[in-house]
Design a protein around this motif. Structure first.
Motif, short mmCIF file in Angstrom:
data_model
loop_
_atom_site.label_atom_id
_atom_site.label_comp_id
_atom_site.label_asym_id
_atom_site.label_seq_id
_atom_site.Cartn_x
_atom_site.Cartn_y
_atom_site.Cartn_z
N ARG A 105 0.83 -1.21 0.00
CA ARG A 105 0.00 0.00 0.00
C ARG A 105 0.87 1.25 0.00
O ARG A 105 0.56 2.24 -0.68
CB ARG A 105 -0.95 0.00 1.20
CG ARG A 105 -2.04 -1.05 1.08
CD ARG A 105 -3.15 -0.85 2.09
NE ARG A 105 -2.70 -0.74 3.47
CZ ARG A 105 -2.64 -1.73 4.34
NH1 ARG A 105 -3.01 -2.94 3.99
NH2 ARG A 105 -2.22 -1.51 5.57
N ASP A 106 1.97 1.22 0.76
CA ASP A 106 2.88 2.36 0.78
C ASP A 106 3.52 2.58 -0.59
O ASP A 106 3.66 3.72 -1.04
CB ASP A 106 3.97 2.16 1.82
CG ASP A 106 3.44 2.25 3.24
OD1 ASP A 106 2.31 2.74 3.44
OD2 ASP A 106 4.17 1.82 4.17
N THR A 164 0.99 4.18 -2.86
CA THR A 164 0.80 5.58 -2.51
C THR A 164 1.94 6.45 -3.01
O THR A 164 1.71 7.52 -3.57
CB THR A 164 0.67 5.72 -0.98
OG1 THR A 164 -0.42 4.92 -0.54
CG2 THR A 164 0.45 7.17 -0.58
#
Length: 94
Positions: free
Chosen positions: A13-14, A17
């Motif tokens: 997810r990082d 992003t």
């Protein structure tokens, strides 16, 4: 990028992003540069009315098209990039 049958981990997810942020910032910068390069002469110098109008309208059309093309190309390239087989480690080919 996705694990089988489940949810994405925090590191995935990082990474997504960060990649979205990079795509948006680099696209905004590229669009601003193109807008300035095309419309700049019309805004800085006194040119004939038709030339000014054509330059500004061209810049207004080109900048968003470039913005979208840059965002899409960065995100598609990220999706196709090979990911390491284990988190925190590189693949043997790197």
């Amino acid at each position: 990028m996705e694990t089988y049958g489940g949810r994405r981990g925090q590191s995935e997810r990082d990474a997504i992003t960060v990649e979205i942020g990079y795509a948006l910032v680099s696209a905004a910068f590229a669009a601003a540069v193109v807008f300035g390069a095309v419309a700049g002469p019309a805004l800085l110098f006194e040119l004939p009315g038709t030339v000014e109008l054509v330059l500004v309208r061209t810049a207004v059309v080109l900048a968003p098209v470039l913005f979208l093309a840059r965002v899409v190309s960065v995100l598609v390239r990220f999706r196709k990039a090979p990911q390491p087989s284990q988190p925190g480690r590189t693949s043997p080919d790197s």
